[in-house]
Motif scaffolding. Structure first.
Motif, PDB file in Angstrom:
ATOM      1  N   ILE A 225       0.875  -1.149   0.051  1.00  0.00           N
ATOM      2  CA  ILE A 225      -0.180  -0.145   0.016  1.00  0.00           C
ATOM      3  C   ILE A 225       0.832   1.207   0.046  1.00  0.00           C
ATOM      4  CG2 ILE A 225      -1.791   1.486   1.227  1.00  0.00           C
ATOM      5  CD1 ILE A 225      -2.713  -1.142   2.414  1.00  0.00           C
ATOM      6  N   TRP A 226       1.933   1.195   0.781  1.00  0.00           N
ATOM      7  CA  TRP A 226       2.776   2.557   0.661  1.00  0.00           C
ATOM      8  C   TRP A 226       3.377   2.690  -0.445  1.00  0.00           C
ATOM      9  CZ3 TRP A 226       4.113   6.731   2.797  1.00  0.00           C
ATOM     10  CH2 TRP A 226       5.342   7.084   2.818  1.00  0.00           C
ATOM     11  N   ARG A 227       3.707   1.639  -1.105  1.00  0.00           N
ATOM     12  CA  ARG A 227       4.403   2.199  -2.530  1.00  0.00           C
ATOM     13  C   ARG A 227       3.589   2.798  -3.543  1.00  0.00           C
ATOM     14  NH1 ARG A 227       6.986  -2.998  -2.006  1.00  0.00           N
ATOM     15  NH2 ARG A 227       5.193  -4.142  -2.664  1.00  0.00           N
ATOM     16  N   VAL A 228       2.138   2.671  -3.294  1.00  0.00           N
ATOM     17  CA  VAL A 228       1.391   3.456  -4.101  1.00  0.00           C
ATOM     18  C   VAL A 228       1.062   4.759  -3.304  1.00  0.00           C
ATOM     19  CG1 VAL A 228      -1.190   3.542  -4.870  1.00  0.00           C
ATOM     20  CG2 VAL A 228       0.018   1.343  -4.946  1.00  0.00           C
ATOM     21  N   ALA A 229       0.590   4.494  -2.185  1.00  0.00           N
ATOM     22  CA  ALA A 229       0.344   5.952  -1.544  1.00  0.00           C
ATOM     23  C   ALA A 229       1.549   6.883  -1.462  1.00  0.00           C
ATOM     24  CB  ALA A 229      -0.205   5.667  -0.092  1.00  0.00           C
ATOM     25  N   ARG A 230       2.702   6.430  -1.300  1.00  0.00           N
ATOM     26  CA  ARG A 230       3.841   7.243  -1.303  1.00  0.00           C
ATOM     27  C   ARG A 230       3.871   8.292  -2.470  1.00  0.00           C
ATOM     28  NH1 ARG A 230      10.243   5.747  -0.841  1.00  0.00           N
ATOM     29  NH2 ARG A 230      10.998   7.714  -0.721  1.00  0.00           N
ATOM     30  N   GLN A 231       3.118   8.168  -3.567  1.00  0.00           N
ATOM     31  CA  GLN A 231       3.176   9.154  -4.455  1.00  0.00           C
ATOM     32  C   GLN A 231       2.674  10.476  -4.073  1.00  0.00           C
ATOM     33  OE1 GLN A 231       5.237   9.614  -7.174  1.00  0.00           O
ATOM     34  NE2 GLN A 231       4.279   8.552  -9.081  1.00  0.00           N
ATOM     35  N   ALA A 232       1.747  10.405  -3.189  1.00  0.00           N
ATOM     36  CA  ALA A 232       0.962  11.740  -2.721  1.00  0.00           C
ATOM     37  C   ALA A 232       2.115  12.353  -1.789  1.00  0.00           C
ATOM     38  CB  ALA A 232      -0.129  11.165  -2.036  1.00  0.00           C
ATOM     39  N   SER A 233       2.807  11.610  -1.116  1.00  0.00           N
ATOM     40  CA  SER A 233       4.209  12.085  -0.606  1.00  0.00           C
ATOM     41  C   SER A 233       5.061  12.704  -1.252  1.00  0.00           C
ATOM     42  CB  SER A 233       4.469  11.117   0.472  1.00  0.00           C
ATOM     43  OG  SER A 233       5.770  11.792   1.406  1.00  0.00           O
TER      44      SER A 233
ATOM     45  N   ARG B 165      14.816  30.039 -10.215  1.00  0.00           N
ATOM     46  CA  ARG B 165      13.841  29.749 -11.293  1.00  0.00           C
ATOM     47  C   ARG B 165      13.492  28.325 -11.298  1.00  0.00           C
ATOM     48  NH1 ARG B 165      16.469  32.919 -16.129  1.00  0.00           N
ATOM     49  NH2 ARG B 165      18.370  31.847 -15.155  1.00  0.00           N
ATOM     50  N   VAL B 166      12.169  28.071 -11.191  1.00  0.00           N
ATOM     51  CA  VAL B 166      11.820  26.741 -11.172  1.00  0.00           C
ATOM     52  C   VAL B 166      11.186  26.572 -12.768  1.00  0.00           C
ATOM     53  CG1 VAL B 166      10.170  24.991 -10.395  1.00  0.00           C
ATOM     54  CG2 VAL B 166      11.203  26.573  -8.615  1.00  0.00           C
ATOM     55  N   SER B 167      11.589  25.285 -13.311  1.00  0.00           N
ATOM     56  CA  SER B 167      11.275  24.854 -14.569  1.00  0.00           C
ATOM     57  C   SER B 167      10.242  23.690 -14.628  1.00  0.00           C
ATOM     58  CB  SER B 167      12.485  24.254 -15.397  1.00  0.00           C
ATOM     59  OG  SER B 167      13.569  25.144 -15.477  1.00  0.00           O
ATOM     60  N   GLY B 168      10.028  23.148 -13.503  1.00  0.00           N
ATOM     61  CA  GLY B 168       8.941  21.966 -13.341  1.00  0.00           C
ATOM     62  C   GLY B 168       9.356  20.757 -12.372  1.00  0.00           C
ATOM     63  N   ILE B 169       8.425  20.164 -12.269  1.00  0.00           N
ATOM     64  CA  ILE B 169       8.976  18.842 -11.485  1.00  0.00           C
ATOM     65  C   ILE B 169       8.449  17.491 -12.228  1.00  0.00           C
ATOM     66  CG2 ILE B 169       8.430  19.924  -9.298  1.00  0.00           C
ATOM     67  CD1 ILE B 169       5.625  18.660  -9.190  1.00  0.00           C
ATOM     68  N   LYS B 170       8.872  16.500 -12.100  1.00  0.00           N
ATOM     69  CA  LYS B 170       8.850  15.369 -12.698  1.00  0.00           C
ATOM     70  C   LYS B 170       8.633  14.217 -11.596  1.00  0.00           C
ATOM     71  CE  LYS B 170      11.283  16.122 -16.811  1.00  0.00           C
ATOM     72  NZ  LYS B 170      12.221  15.753 -17.885  1.00  0.00           N
ATOM     73  N   LEU B 171       7.654  13.434 -11.602  1.00  0.00           N
ATOM     74  CA  LEU B 171       7.447  12.273 -10.753  1.00  0.00           C
ATOM     75  C   LEU B 171       7.610  10.849 -11.690  1.00  0.00           C
ATOM     76  CD1 LEU B 171       4.198  13.354  -9.062  1.00  0.00           C
ATOM     77  CD2 LEU B 171       6.527  13.681  -8.212  1.00  0.00           C
ATOM     78  N   HIS B 172       7.909   9.957 -10.855  1.00  0.00           N
ATOM     79  CA  HIS B 172       8.213   8.726 -11.701  1.00  0.00           C
ATOM     80  C   HIS B 172       7.396   7.517 -11.056  1.00  0.00           C
ATOM     81  CE1 HIS B 172      11.454  10.999 -13.542  1.00  0.00           C
ATOM     82  NE2 HIS B 172      12.012  11.054 -12.161  1.00  0.00           N
ATOM     83  N   THR B 173       7.454   6.413 -11.547  1.00  0.00           N
ATOM     84  CA  THR B 173       6.481   5.278 -11.227  1.00  0.00           C
ATOM     85  C   THR B 173       7.118   4.648 -10.014  1.00  0.00           C
ATOM     86  OG1 THR B 173       7.863   3.981 -12.857  1.00  0.00           O
ATOM     87  CG2 THR B 173       5.802   4.704 -13.519  1.00  0.00           C
ATOM     88  N   ASP B 174       8.477   4.905  -9.850  1.00  0.00           N
ATOM     89  CA  ASP B 174       8.914   4.274  -8.484  1.00  0.00           C
ATOM     90  C   ASP B 174       8.838   5.140  -7.351  1.00  0.00           C
ATOM     91  OD1 ASP B 174      10.765   6.176  -9.155  1.00  0.00           O
ATOM     92  OD2 ASP B 174      12.695   4.944  -9.072  1.00  0.00           O
ATOM     93  N   THR B 175       7.931   6.167  -7.326  1.00  0.00           N
ATOM     94  CA  THR B 175       7.756   7.319  -6.574  1.00  0.00           C
ATOM     95  C   THR B 175       8.862   8.149  -6.297  1.00  0.00           C
ATOM     96  OG1 THR B 175       8.145   5.884  -4.493  1.00  0.00           O
ATOM     97  CG2 THR B 175       6.002   5.508  -5.312  1.00  0.00           C
ATOM     98  N   SER B 176       9.876   8.270  -6.999  1.00  0.00           N
ATOM     99  CA  SER B 176      10.986   9.144  -6.786  1.00  0.00           C
ATOM    100  C   SER B 176      10.392  10.361  -7.635  1.00  0.00           C
ATOM    101  CB  SER B 176      12.211   8.627  -7.151  1.00  0.00           C
ATOM    102  OG  SER B 176      12.151   8.326  -8.731  1.00  0.00           O
TER     103      SER B 176
END
Length: 244
Positions: free
Chosen positions: A43-51, A69-80
């Motif tokens: 469950i944590w592996r999925v929920a961690r994306q919100a964190s 200056r912030v260009s943007g953010i990227k999220l990955h499937t491994d929750t990094s």
């Protein structure tokens, strides 16, 4: 168009002003549910994306505050995740940007629970929605867009429905989740650095903070201890607010 904008502002103001605080029995149930959510690995592996979303928004806020200056953010499937910012390649601004990620969930949790226990759950959920919408606008890859969109929609429906009891419970649940997620995420960071010859350790926030400012050459372990102290402290404050 003006009438539409006025209507939208009235809707936001109405939801901002919702006053609700969950009863002690509800708080106990929510805490138990969230503990399971963060303790079960699957469950944590999925929920961690919100964190991770909030973690990256911590980097974003620190970068803006320090003039980067912030260009943007990227999220990955491994929750990094990764936040791309531009500015001086060394110095306190870069250091603060690297340091802001791991404490962010804990500070968000403290803010949410403080508002909820003061009876301002509507304001708390509205502010949380604003964070998610901003994260969505800053997302620069498909995983990030979908993750932020899912988070915004799931809590956005509760925000729009505007039932005071449900809003109050949601805010407390989110607060407890982010308090525990801040601790859990920092412990995961510890495990990365404790692995022998871990290649991932060189790219962590703690390792990058150690290289960010030559005037403060502290090793990654010192920054990890700081992250642990902040995440544990904010989590303790959250539970004190809920049960005192």
């Amino acid at each position: 168009m003006i009438d539409g904008a006025r209507t939208a502002m009235d809707a936001v103001a109405e939801r901002w002003g919702v006053e609700a605080s969950p009863n002690p029995e509800t708080v106990t149930v929510l805490v138990a549910a969230v503990v399971v959510l963060t303790a079960v690995p699957g469950i944590w592996r999925v929920a961690r994306q919100a964190s991770t979303i909030v973690h990256e928004m911590g980097h974003v806020l620190a970068a803006w505050v320090t003039g980067r200056r912030v260009s943007g953010i990227k999220l990955h499937t491994d929750t990094s995740g990764v936040t791309v910012s531009r500015g001086r390649p060394q110095g306190p601004g870069l250091l603060l940007t690297f340091l802001a990620g791991y404490p962010a969930p804990g500070f968000l949790a403290l803010g949410l629970v403080w508002l909820a226990t003061a009876g301002h759950s509507g304001a708390a959920l509205t502010a949380y929605q604003a964070v998610l919408v901003l994260a969505l606008l800053l997302s620069r890859n498909t995983v990030g867009i979908l993750s932020c969109l899912l988070a915004a929609l799931s809590t956005g429906l509760i925000w729009w429905h505007n039932d005071p009891e449900i809003v109050g419970s949601t805010v407390v649940g989110l607060g407890v989740f982010y308090a525990l997620a801040g601790v859990r995420g920092t412990l995961d960071l510890c495990r990365v650095h404790l692995r022998p010859r871990s290649r991932s350790a060189a790219g962590t926030d703690a390792a990058q903070a150690a290289r960010a400012w030559r005037a403060l050459p502290l090793p990654p372990a010192m920054w990890i201890i700081l992250f642990l102290a902040v995440s544990s402290g904010t989590a303790t404050a959250v539970f004190w607010l809920l049960f005192s």
